[in-house]
Write a protein that holds these residues in place. Sequence first.
Motif, PDB file in Angstrom:
ATOM      1  N   PHE A 234       0.893  -1.155   0.000  1.00  0.00           N
ATOM      2  CA  PHE A 234       0.000   0.000   0.000  1.00  0.00           C
ATOM      3  C   PHE A 234       0.931   1.205   0.000  1.00  0.00           C
ATOM      4  O   PHE A 234       1.669   1.424   0.959  1.00  0.00           O
ATOM      5  CB  PHE A 234      -0.864  -0.036   1.259  1.00  0.00           C
ATOM      6  N   ALA A 235       0.944   1.954  -1.096  1.00  0.00           N
ATOM      7  CA  ALA A 235       1.872   3.076  -1.213  1.00  0.00           C
ATOM      8  C   ALA A 235       1.160   4.321  -1.716  1.00  0.00           C
ATOM      9  O   ALA A 235       0.217   4.241  -2.508  1.00  0.00           O
ATOM     10  CB  ALA A 235       3.022   2.721  -2.147  1.00  0.00           C
ATOM     11  N   ILE A 236       1.628   5.450  -1.235  1.00  0.00           N
ATOM     12  CA  ILE A 236       1.127   6.757  -1.631  1.00  0.00           C
ATOM     13  C   ILE A 236       2.331   7.602  -2.019  1.00  0.00           C
ATOM     14  O   ILE A 236       3.325   7.642  -1.298  1.00  0.00           O
ATOM     15  CB  ILE A 236       0.376   7.443  -0.477  1.00  0.00           C
ATOM     16  N   VAL A 237       2.234   8.269  -3.164  1.00  0.00           N
ATOM     17  CA  VAL A 237       3.284   9.184  -3.597  1.00  0.00           C
ATOM     18  C   VAL A 237       2.693  10.586  -3.629  1.00  0.00           C
ATOM     19  O   VAL A 237       1.637  10.800  -4.236  1.00  0.00           O
ATOM     20  CB  VAL A 237       3.840   8.826  -4.988  1.00  0.00           C
ATOM     21  N   VAL A 238       3.378  11.527  -2.986  1.00  0.00           N
ATOM     22  CA  VAL A 238       2.933  12.924  -2.980  1.00  0.00           C
ATOM     23  C   VAL A 238       3.976  13.803  -3.664  1.00  0.00           C
ATOM     24  O   VAL A 238       5.168  13.478  -3.670  1.00  0.00           O
ATOM     25  CB  VAL A 238       2.661  13.453  -1.551  1.00  0.00           C
ATOM     26  N   ALA A 239       3.496  14.900  -4.224  1.00  0.00           N
ATOM     27  CA  ALA A 239       4.392  15.860  -4.865  1.00  0.00           C
ATOM     28  C   ALA A 239       5.344  16.437  -3.828  1.00  0.00           C
ATOM     29  O   ALA A 239       4.922  16.834  -2.738  1.00  0.00           O
ATOM     30  CB  ALA A 239       3.584  16.972  -5.530  1.00  0.00           C
ATOM     31  N   ASP A 240       6.613  16.474  -4.169  1.00  0.00           N
ATOM     32  CA  ASP A 240       7.621  16.898  -3.201  1.00  0.00           C
ATOM     33  C   ASP A 240       7.659  18.403  -2.949  1.00  0.00           C
ATOM     34  O   ASP A 240       8.311  18.855  -2.026  1.00  0.00           O
ATOM     35  CB  ASP A 240       9.004  16.381  -3.602  1.00  0.00           C
ATOM     36  N   ASP A 241       6.927  19.188  -3.746  1.00  0.00           N
ATOM     37  CA  ASP A 241       6.972  20.645  -3.589  1.00  0.00           C
ATOM     38  C   ASP A 241       5.786  21.222  -2.812  1.00  0.00           C
ATOM     39  O   ASP A 241       5.658  22.429  -2.678  1.00  0.00           O
ATOM     40  CB  ASP A 241       7.063  21.320  -4.957  1.00  0.00           C
ATOM     41  N   LEU A 242       4.929  20.377  -2.281  1.00  0.00           N
ATOM     42  CA  LEU A 242       3.765  20.854  -1.526  1.00  0.00           C
ATOM     43  C   LEU A 242       4.155  21.285  -0.114  1.00  0.00           C
ATOM     44  O   LEU A 242       5.052  20.697   0.483  1.00  0.00           O
ATOM     45  CB  LEU A 242       2.710  19.751  -1.404  1.00  0.00           C
ATOM     46  N   PRO A 243       3.430  22.261   0.442  1.00  0.00           N
ATOM     47  CA  PRO A 243       3.622  22.555   1.865  1.00  0.00           C
ATOM     48  C   PRO A 243       3.163  21.350   2.692  1.00  0.00           C
ATOM     49  O   PRO A 243       2.333  20.553   2.247  1.00  0.00           O
ATOM     50  CB  PRO A 243       2.726  23.757   2.130  1.00  0.00           C
ATOM     51  N   THR A 244       3.676  21.248   3.900  1.00  0.00           N
ATOM     52  CA  THR A 244       3.391  20.093   4.751  1.00  0.00           C
ATOM     53  C   THR A 244       1.895  19.863   4.943  1.00  0.00           C
ATOM     54  O   THR A 244       1.432  18.727   4.851  1.00  0.00           O
ATOM     55  CB  THR A 244       4.085  20.248   6.118  1.00  0.00           C
ATOM     56  N   TRP A 245       1.113  20.898   5.198  1.00  0.00           N
ATOM     57  CA  TRP A 245      -0.320  20.702   5.435  1.00  0.00           C
ATOM     58  C   TRP A 245      -1.002  20.093   4.215  1.00  0.00           C
ATOM     59  O   TRP A 245      -1.893  19.265   4.357  1.00  0.00           O
ATOM     60  CB  TRP A 245      -1.012  22.013   5.866  1.00  0.00           C
ATOM     61  N   GLN A 246      -0.559  20.464   3.009  1.00  0.00           N
ATOM     62  CA  GLN A 246      -1.154  19.889   1.807  1.00  0.00           C
ATOM     63  C   GLN A 246      -0.725  18.435   1.627  1.00  0.00           C
ATOM     64  O   GLN A 246      -1.534  17.594   1.226  1.00  0.00           O
ATOM     65  CB  GLN A 246      -0.799  20.716   0.577  1.00  0.00           C
TER      66      GLN A 246
ATOM     67  N   ILE B  23       3.139   2.937   2.936  1.00  0.00           N
ATOM     68  CA  ILE B  23       4.415   3.550   2.596  1.00  0.00           C
ATOM     69  C   ILE B  23       4.130   4.899   1.936  1.00  0.00           C
ATOM     70  O   ILE B  23       3.360   4.975   0.977  1.00  0.00           O
ATOM     71  CB  ILE B  23       5.220   2.660   1.616  1.00  0.00           C
ATOM     72  N   VAL B  24       4.743   5.962   2.456  1.00  0.00           N
ATOM     73  CA  VAL B  24       4.568   7.295   1.872  1.00  0.00           C
ATOM     74  C   VAL B  24       5.858   7.688   1.170  1.00  0.00           C
ATOM     75  O   VAL B  24       6.935   7.702   1.779  1.00  0.00           O
ATOM     76  CB  VAL B  24       4.186   8.335   2.945  1.00  0.00           C
ATOM     77  N   LEU B  25       5.713   7.975  -0.112  1.00  0.00           N
ATOM     78  CA  LEU B  25       6.840   8.312  -0.978  1.00  0.00           C
ATOM     79  C   LEU B  25       6.672   9.734  -1.502  1.00  0.00           C
ATOM     80  O   LEU B  25       5.594  10.327  -1.379  1.00  0.00           O
ATOM     81  CB  LEU B  25       6.899   7.325  -2.144  1.00  0.00           C
ATOM     82  N   LYS B  26       7.719  10.254  -2.132  1.00  0.00           N
ATOM     83  CA  LYS B  26       7.643  11.578  -2.743  1.00  0.00           C
ATOM     84  C   LYS B  26       8.267  11.526  -4.132  1.00  0.00           C
ATOM     85  O   LYS B  26       9.117  10.670  -4.430  1.00  0.00           O
ATOM     86  CB  LYS B  26       8.352  12.614  -1.883  1.00  0.00           C
ATOM     87  N   ALA B  27       7.816  12.451  -4.971  1.00  0.00           N
ATOM     88  CA  ALA B  27       8.360  12.577  -6.322  1.00  0.00           C
ATOM     89  C   ALA B  27       7.970  13.944  -6.860  1.00  0.00           C
ATOM     90  O   ALA B  27       7.064  14.594  -6.332  1.00  0.00           O
ATOM     91  CB  ALA B  27       7.818  11.470  -7.232  1.00  0.00           C
ATOM     92  N   ASN B  28       8.617  14.347  -7.943  1.00  0.00           N
ATOM     93  CA  ASN B  28       8.202  15.601  -8.560  1.00  0.00           C
ATOM     94  C   ASN B  28       6.929  15.353  -9.380  1.00  0.00           C
ATOM     95  O   ASN B  28       6.547  14.215  -9.643  1.00  0.00           O
ATOM     96  CB  ASN B  28       9.333  16.223  -9.393  1.00  0.00           C
ATOM     97  N   ARG B  29       6.267  16.427  -9.752  1.00  0.00           N
ATOM     98  CA  ARG B  29       4.960  16.314 -10.418  1.00  0.00           C
ATOM     99  C   ARG B  29       5.035  15.593 -11.763  1.00  0.00           C
ATOM    100  O   ARG B  29       4.091  14.907 -12.145  1.00  0.00           O
ATOM    101  CB  ARG B  29       4.330  17.687 -10.565  1.00  0.00           C
TER     102      ARG B  29
END
Length: 136
Positions: free
Chosen positions: A7-19, A60-66
């Motif tokens: 179970f993985a989630i990828v979020v944009a690395d340029d977002l503010p923490t609250w987003q 698992i929470v991951l990050k990547a660019n848009r």
Amino acid sequence: MQFDTKFAIVVADDLPTWQKLNVVSFLSGGVTQTPQVTTGQTYCDASGQGYLPLCVQPIIVLKANRDKLSTFVQRANRQQVDTAIFIDDMFQSGNDEANRKTVYQYETSQLPLVGIAMFGDKTLVDKVFKGAKLHD
């Protein structure tokens, strides 16, 4: 405990923490509604107070660019993997119906993605999200 699934989630690395936290919350809620994700039993403290069950597997929470997020959704669609998405416009839309309408305005290749989540075979999830980094 080892799992054959992920179970993985990828979020944009340029977002503010609250987003980022908002995106992770919404996407995890979407994925946990699928029949493939198992939740455990109700929790209970020593006082007898009950609490809602949780997902039995780590998320698992991951990050990547848009740009990578767009690549990930295209890979997932080619593999016919169910995904949950969150686009930039949804920060302003205010409710579920408005969120769906804003997503409907875009072709897949034009979605302004800020998050994507999926649950599935570990190898497949790793293949789809190849290039994402563990969120710090």
